[in-house]
Every structure is written in C-alpha cells, then in structure tokens.
Motif scaffolding. Structure first.
Motif, PDB file in Angstrom:
ATOM      1  N   ASN A   1       0.855  -1.112  -0.056  1.00 32.19           N
ATOM      2  CA  ASN A   1      -0.210  -0.082  -0.116  1.00 32.19           C
ATOM      3  C   ASN A   1       0.974   1.215   0.006  1.00 32.19           C
TER       4      ASN A   1
ATOM      5  N   TYR B   1      -7.394  -0.888  -2.170  1.00 31.00           N
ATOM      6  CA  TYR B   1      -5.931  -0.557  -2.271  1.00 31.00           C
ATOM      7  C   TYR B   1      -5.778   0.871  -2.830  1.00 31.00           C
TER       8      TYR B   1
ATOM      9  N   LEU C   1      -3.638   1.840  -5.760  1.00 29.42           N
ATOM     10  CA  LEU C   1      -3.758   0.992  -6.800  1.00 29.42           C
ATOM     11  C   LEU C   1      -3.872   1.498  -8.250  1.00 29.42           C
TER      12      LEU C   1
END
Length: 203
Positions: free
Chosen positions: A21, A106, A109
């Motif tokens: 992360n 996330y 992401l």
C-alpha cells in the motif's frame, strides 16, 4: 517480466501488505527515479532490513507491485464470478464490482496502474492467467435472448469499452471515499448502464 521469483512471498502477510500500500502511494505520487524506498519504509512502519529481505532493490519492489496489482485484480475477479450463470451482463457486473472492490481496498492501486501498468497489463495477464479474457467473454454464456439483428462480438466490444470508461471515471471520482461508499454508489451506476444495454440488445 519474471514473476516466478515472487511466488514465495506471502500475499496475505500484514507487513507485505503495508509495503504494498505504501509502495503504490509513493510510486503513484512520484516518478520511478524520485520514488523513495526510505519513505516507503517510514510509512509502512517497517525496518529497512525487512524491505530488503523481500526485495533486492527498488526496481524489484516496483516489479512486485506490478505483479501484485495484476494478481489481485485477476484472482479476485475469478473468485467473484459465478461461472455457472450464463447471463453475459451479470458476468460483466460481477467482474466490474470485483475490480472496484479490489481497487477500493488499495487506495493508490488505480493511480499506480494508470501511471505504470498499461504497458505490462497484457504480459501480466498472459503470465498469471492466459485464458482470463476468453473465460470472461466466452465460457458458458448464452446469447439466445439477444435481438436477432445484434452482432454478438460488436455488442461485447461496445459494452466493454463503455464500461471501461465508466470505471476510469468511478475510480478518479472515488478519492477520499471509503471502500463501502465507493462500491455502493458505483454499483447503482453500473446497474443503470447494464439495464440500458439489456433494453437495447436483448428481447
């Protein structure tokens, strides 16, 4: 990309997930050259030694993040789809919601993938699950309820392109929202599109 070297890394390990992360965030906000492993270590609250226990250098960490993003999106999608159901639009719905849930879990992401992963997406899909596209759009699907004048492949292409643009907008607009808020809000929007497609293409 040699993804086999990452097979030994436990993708459920809490410290690995913290590295992931924080890595997504640091690389998303910086160029590769300016992305700082020191900042990743600090934000993930791990030792520098632990980072280098898993990854030899920044390049290997970066490549792991590419691998992890593809692995998570694809594996979660496969697990979320009801492969026994023959309805194409339902399958699309399940795949899209799975993708939103993964990206919402996330927070950086999407930004990371949008910035770096486009050039690797096809290669990763071929390595991680080479038949995923065929499975999603062909396996155990029934198109007998389509209007007789509808070209199946053209319909698929139209729906996928339209919803890909919708997903991009969803993820950009979702900054700061919780995972639950993003999924609830955008599921309704996806359903609105799918209802329209069903009216247009189906009897």
């Amino acid at each position: 990309m040699d993804t086999e070297r990452f097979d030994h890394i436990d993708l459920q390990n809490e410290k690995v997930l913290r590295i992931v992360n924080c890595g997504f965030e640091v690389f998303a906000k910086n160029s590769f050259e300016k992305a700082s492993t020191n900042l990743i270590v600090e934000n993930a609250e791990i030792s520098r030694g632990l980072l280098y226990h898993y990854f030899r250098n920044k390049k290997e960490l970066f490549e792991f993040l590419l691998y992890f993003s593809g692995k998570k999106i694809i594996s979660n999608m496969v697990d979320s789809v009801d492969w026994s159901n023959t309805d194409f639009l339902l399958r699309v719905r399940q795949a899209l919601i799975s993708k939103i849930e993964t990206l919402a879990e996330y927070p950086y992401l999407y930004e990371f993938c949008d910035k770096y992963a486009r050039d690797y997406a096809e290669e990763l899909a071929q390595k991680l699950m080479p038949d995923i596209s065929s499975r999603l759009f062909k396996e155990n699907l029934d198109f007998s309820q389509l209007r007789k004048e509808v070209d199946v492949e053209l319909m698929k292409s139209t729906i996928v392109n339209a919803l890909s643009k919708l997903i991009t907008k969803i993820l950009k607009d979702g900054t700061g929202l919780s995972k639950t808020d993003i999924v609830l809000r955008e599921t309704a929007e996806i359903d609105r599109y799918l209802e329209f497609f069903r009216t247009v293409f189906y009897m």
